[in-house]
Design a protein around this motif. Structure first.
Motif, PDB file in Angstrom:
ATOM      1  N   ARG A  84     -68.904 -28.484 -62.576  1.00 37.01           N
ATOM      2  CA  ARG A  84     -70.026 -28.889 -63.421  1.00 37.01           C
ATOM      3  C   ARG A  84     -71.175 -29.305 -62.512  1.00 37.01           C
ATOM      4  O   ARG A  84     -70.974 -30.018 -61.524  1.00 37.01           O
ATOM      5  N   TYR A  85     -72.382 -28.872 -62.831  1.00 41.83           N
ATOM      6  CA  TYR A  85     -73.524 -29.145 -61.970  1.00 41.83           C
ATOM      7  C   TYR A  85     -74.361 -30.322 -62.463  1.00 41.83           C
ATOM      8  O   TYR A  85     -75.135 -30.910 -61.722  1.00 41.83           O
ATOM      9  N   SER A  86     -74.239 -30.626 -63.746  1.00 43.26           N
ATOM     10  CA  SER A  86     -74.995 -31.745 -64.306  1.00 43.26           C
ATOM     11  C   SER A  86     -74.277 -32.236 -65.551  1.00 43.26           C
ATOM     12  O   SER A  86     -73.432 -31.541 -66.117  1.00 43.26           O
ATOM     13  N   GLY A  87     -74.615 -33.444 -65.979  1.00 50.15           N
ATOM     14  CA  GLY A  87     -73.997 -33.995 -67.175  1.00 50.15           C
ATOM     15  C   GLY A  87     -72.602 -34.511 -66.900  1.00 50.15           C
ATOM     16  O   GLY A  87     -72.064 -34.396 -65.806  1.00 50.15           O
ATOM     17  N   SER A  88     -72.008 -35.081 -67.907  1.00 52.29           N
ATOM     18  CA  SER A  88     -70.672 -35.663 -67.763  1.00 52.29           C
ATOM     19  C   SER A  88     -69.594 -34.613 -67.982  1.00 52.29           C
ATOM     20  O   SER A  88     -69.844 -33.556 -68.569  1.00 52.29           O
ATOM     21  N   HIS A  89     -68.409 -34.929 -67.511  1.00 50.21           N
ATOM     22  CA  HIS A  89     -67.279 -34.013 -67.656  1.00 50.21           C
ATOM     23  C   HIS A  89     -66.886 -33.894 -69.126  1.00 50.21           C
ATOM     24  O   HIS A  89     -66.859 -34.882 -69.854  1.00 50.21           O
ATOM     25  N   VAL A  90     -66.590 -32.678 -69.570  1.00 48.68           N
ATOM     26  CA  VAL A  90     -66.127 -32.453 -70.940  1.00 48.68           C
ATOM     27  C   VAL A  90     -64.604 -32.396 -70.918  1.00 48.68           C
ATOM     28  O   VAL A  90     -64.021 -31.615 -70.171  1.00 48.68           O
ATOM     29  N   ALA A  91     -63.966 -33.222 -71.729  1.00 51.05           N
ATOM     30  CA  ALA A  91     -62.504 -33.300 -71.744  1.00 51.05           C
ATOM     31  C   ALA A  91     -61.896 -31.976 -72.184  1.00 51.05           C
ATOM     32  O   ALA A  91     -62.420 -31.301 -73.077  1.00 51.05           O
ATOM     33  N   PRO A  92     -60.787 -31.558 -71.565  1.00 53.29           N
ATOM     34  CA  PRO A  92     -60.130 -30.305 -71.958  1.00 53.29           C
ATOM     35  C   PRO A  92     -59.540 -30.389 -73.356  1.00 53.29           C
ATOM     36  O   PRO A  92     -59.405 -31.482 -73.925  1.00 53.29           O
ATOM     37  N   LEU A  93     -59.192 -29.232 -73.909  1.00 53.45           N
ATOM     38  CA  LEU A  93     -58.619 -29.182 -75.257  1.00 53.45           C
ATOM     39  C   LEU A  93     -57.331 -29.985 -75.344  1.00 53.45           C
ATOM     40  O   LEU A  93     -57.044 -30.602 -76.366  1.00 53.45           O
ATOM     41  N   ILE A  94     -56.545 -29.974 -74.265  1.00 53.57           N
ATOM     42  CA  ILE A  94     -55.271 -30.689 -74.287  1.00 53.57           C
ATOM     43  C   ILE A  94     -55.500 -32.196 -74.425  1.00 53.57           C
ATOM     44  O   ILE A  94     -54.648 -32.912 -74.953  1.00 53.57           O
ATOM     45  N   ALA A  95     -56.667 -32.688 -73.985  1.00 54.40           N
ATOM     46  CA  ALA A  95     -56.999 -34.099 -74.187  1.00 54.40           C
ATOM     47  C   ALA A  95     -57.345 -34.348 -75.649  1.00 54.40           C
ATOM     48  O   ALA A  95     -56.963 -35.389 -76.223  1.00 54.40           O
ATOM     49  N   ALA A  96     -58.042 -33.390 -76.259  1.00 51.04           N
ATOM     50  CA  ALA A  96     -58.397 -33.516 -77.675  1.00 51.04           C
ATOM     51  C   ALA A  96     -57.168 -33.479 -78.573  1.00 51.04           C
ATOM     52  O   ALA A  96     -57.192 -33.978 -79.701  1.00 51.04           O
ATOM     53  N   ALA A  97     -56.080 -32.890 -78.058  1.00 52.67           N
ATOM     54  CA  ALA A  97     -54.842 -32.803 -78.854  1.00 52.67           C
ATOM     55  C   ALA A  97     -54.112 -34.146 -78.921  1.00 52.67           C
ATOM     56  O   ALA A  97     -53.146 -34.284 -79.670  1.00 52.67           O
ATOM     57  N   GLY A  98     -54.546 -35.130 -78.120  1.00 56.44           N
ATOM     58  CA  GLY A  98     -53.946 -36.461 -78.169  1.00 56.44           C
ATOM     59  C   GLY A  98     -52.473 -36.451 -77.805  1.00 56.44           C
ATOM     60  O   GLY A  98     -52.061 -35.849 -76.821  1.00 56.44           O
ATOM     61  N   SER A  99     -51.680 -37.095 -78.630  1.00 57.15           N
ATOM     62  CA  SER A  99     -50.237 -37.177 -78.369  1.00 57.15           C
ATOM     63  C   SER A  99     -49.489 -35.934 -78.832  1.00 57.15           C
ATOM     64  O   SER A  99     -48.276 -35.823 -78.638  1.00 57.15           O
ATOM     65  N   GLY A 100     -50.206 -34.994 -79.452  1.00 57.00           N
ATOM     66  CA  GLY A 100     -49.578 -33.755 -79.896  1.00 57.00           C
ATOM     67  C   GLY A 100     -49.146 -32.891 -78.720  1.00 57.00           C
ATOM     68  O   GLY A 100     -49.599 -33.083 -77.590  1.00 57.00           O
ATOM     69  N   ASN A 101     -48.278 -31.921 -78.982  1.00 56.74           N
ATOM     70  CA  ASN A 101     -47.748 -31.071 -77.902  1.00 56.74           C
ATOM     71  C   ASN A 101     -48.052 -29.598 -78.108  1.00 56.74           C
ATOM     72  O   ASN A 101     -47.357 -28.733 -77.594  1.00 56.74           O
ATOM     73  N   SER A 102     -49.137 -29.307 -78.855  1.00 56.25           N
ATOM     74  CA  SER A 102     -49.418 -27.917 -79.237  1.00 56.25           C
ATOM     75  C   SER A 102     -50.220 -27.145 -78.202  1.00 56.25           C
ATOM     76  O   SER A 102     -50.439 -25.939 -78.358  1.00 56.25           O
ATOM     77  N   VAL A 103     -50.683 -27.818 -77.127  1.00 62.82           N
ATOM     78  CA  VAL A 103     -51.507 -27.144 -76.119  1.00 62.82           C
ATOM     79  C   VAL A 103     -50.732 -26.964 -74.822  1.00 62.82           C
ATOM     80  O   VAL A 103     -50.088 -27.891 -74.331  1.00 62.82           O
TER      81      VAL A 103
END
Length: 483
Positions: free
Chosen positions: A300-319
């Protein structure tokens, strides 16, 4: 005889003499029981030291190619190894390979792509620039790790991977916002092996996968080789078109989805945080497991890091997350990882063991020591600055010279250019090749045979001068073809 012997610098002379004499014996230049030249004579003929010849003759005896007679000298063995051959016969291997191998050959663009002759300006690569490699710290990491456990590292390792590296990567992914409870990691030989292992282990109830269109060509290749039908969903400026995605999910059942949310290959688009959340809700609603490609996430060259999809899945195990440092560090170290539900990793570990036993423990340990020393952060700071500069130059040149209808790429190591409908970039590629410039035609990234009006421009390994010169040639050639 003996006039064609040529020394190769850096290799022990006696071994070169031994191999040379072996070759003469196997090919029949020296016959069984024939007396070999004396050590003094051969040293003169080959222009080497006599001690080297003495050592070479001793090795030939050990290998069964010669024998010595006390007071008489050395002789060729009566039947040296390799001198007896079974009558030769020819096999037509094209009739013996299976459909899997034929398909792999059909999909192998490296065999049919345009080769970059010396002096060619090539925009085909999105590999890192080797001039940026942190060689001193890599060497230091190698020596440090070898001094600690070199005898262990040179032996067989574990299929799951090198534990210190696994533990480091678990913490690394946790810092990306991933809930690690119930998840585990398998180390692989880069992204490609990890993807192939995952696909080979998934059931093919429907035999179909959904993904972005266009998408990573290597992914398309592996999906097809693993027997999956591919449904591609068009891209918007901030990622996959969710309206079209839901339509496809309503019409058909899929075994899994494959997404590249950050610095998408080939478009370079970074999926917005809002769209990631909506995407995961959609996948949850239709119960579709997701394979996430963490391609170039660190660039990433600017801005903050965007969380991966597996982070958006939370405690789920689908990713299932596939990670690698190949594009940001050193692709020569073939180390990647699969992060997924621990039960799935347990099964994937067995698949890995059956296929390749384990990923090079030496490679894993060097990477671990490099990461442990805090060198990644320093290296990334330098690499980001250089790639950002090249990215901005390439972007500026594309805007200045190329008559595009769309241009995408939020960072990473490439830009994706779309021309007007009906424009053929294969014709453009041929015209540019004649002028010493090549790029990647975009049609190889499309799941449905489209994209003939697109190209990918990789700039990571191209000099500033060649970026400007090459893109100017691409733009001028495109305008000429457009009339």
């Amino acid at each position: 005889m003996f006039k064609d012997f040529k020394l190769i610098a850096g290799r022990p002379v006696y071994i070169q003499i031994k191999d040379y004499m072996k070759h003469l014996i196997i090919k029949g230049g020296l016959q069984g029981n024939q007396k070999l030249p004396s050590t003094r004579e051969l040293s003169t003929l080959l222009k080497v030291s006599r001690n080297s010849v003495i050592s070479a003759y001793a090795e030939l005896e050990d290998d069964g190619f010669a024998y010595a007679v006390q007071g008489q000298g050395s002789y060729v063995a009566p039947t040296p190894p390799g001198s007896e051959t079974i009558s030769s016969w020819t096999m037509d291997w094209k009739t013996r390979i299976n459909d899997h191998a034929r398909l792999a050959e059909d999909l192998d663009i490296m065999k049919r792509g345009i080769r970059a002759e010396k002096g060619t300006i090539s925009f085909t690569s999105i590999a890192p620039d080797e001039s940026l490699f942190d060689l001193d710290n890599v060497k230091r990491s190698f020596m440090d790790r070898m001094s600690v456990e070199g005898n262990v590292l040179l032996n067989y390792g574990y299929a799951k991977g090198y534990k210190p590296l696994i533990d480091y990567l678990k913490q690394y992914m946790e810092h990306k916002g991933v809930e690690m409870k119930g998840k585990d990691i398998l180390i692989t030989n880069g992204f490609t092996e990890g993807f192939d292992i995952v696909l080979s282990a998934l059931s093919k109830k429907n035999g179909s996968v959904i993904c972005e269109n266009p998408t990573h060509h290597t992914a398309i290749k592996n999906l097809k080789l693993n027997g999956f039908e591919i449904t591609g969903i068009p891209m918007e400026r901030d990622g996959i078109d969710l309206v079209e995605l839901e339509k496809a999910l309503q019409e058909q059942a899929f075994d899994c989805a494959y997404f590249v949310p950050s610095y998408h290959n080939p478009t370079g688009i970074v999926m917005s945080p809002e769209k990631r959340q909506r995407l995961m809700k959609l996948m949850n609603r239709y119960q579709i497991p997701v394979i996430e490609d963490g391609f170039n996430e660190e660039l990433r060259y600017s801005g903050s890091h965007v969380a991966p999809l597996i982070a958006a899945a939370g405690s789920g195990n689908s990713v299932i997350y596939l990670g690698s440092f190949s594009k940001v560090l050193f692709p020569g170290l073939r180390v990647g990882w699969v992060l997924a539900d621990q039960e799935l990793i347990y099964s994937l570990e067995s698949v890995k063991r059956a296929r390749t036993i384990h990923t090079s423990t030496l490679d894993q340990s060097i990477l671990y020591q490099y990461l442990l020393g805090g060198h990644l952060e320093k290296y990334l700071k330098k690499a980001r600055a250089e790639y950002k500069r090249k990215y901005e130059l390439t972007l500026q040149c594309c805007k200045e010279f190329i008559p595009y209808t769309a241009l995408s790429g939020d960072g990473g190591l490439h830009l994706f250019v779309t021309f007007a409908e009906g424009f053929n970039t294969r014709t453009l590629l041929a015209a540019c090749h004649e002028q010493g410039v090549i790029f990647t035609a975009g049609d190889i990234f499309f799941t449905d045979g489209k994209g003939q009006n697109t190209i990918r421009i990789g700039f990571s390994r191209v000099t500033d001068e060649d970026i400007r010169k090459g893109i100017e040639i691409i733009g001028r050639s495109a305008r000429q073809l457009m009339g």
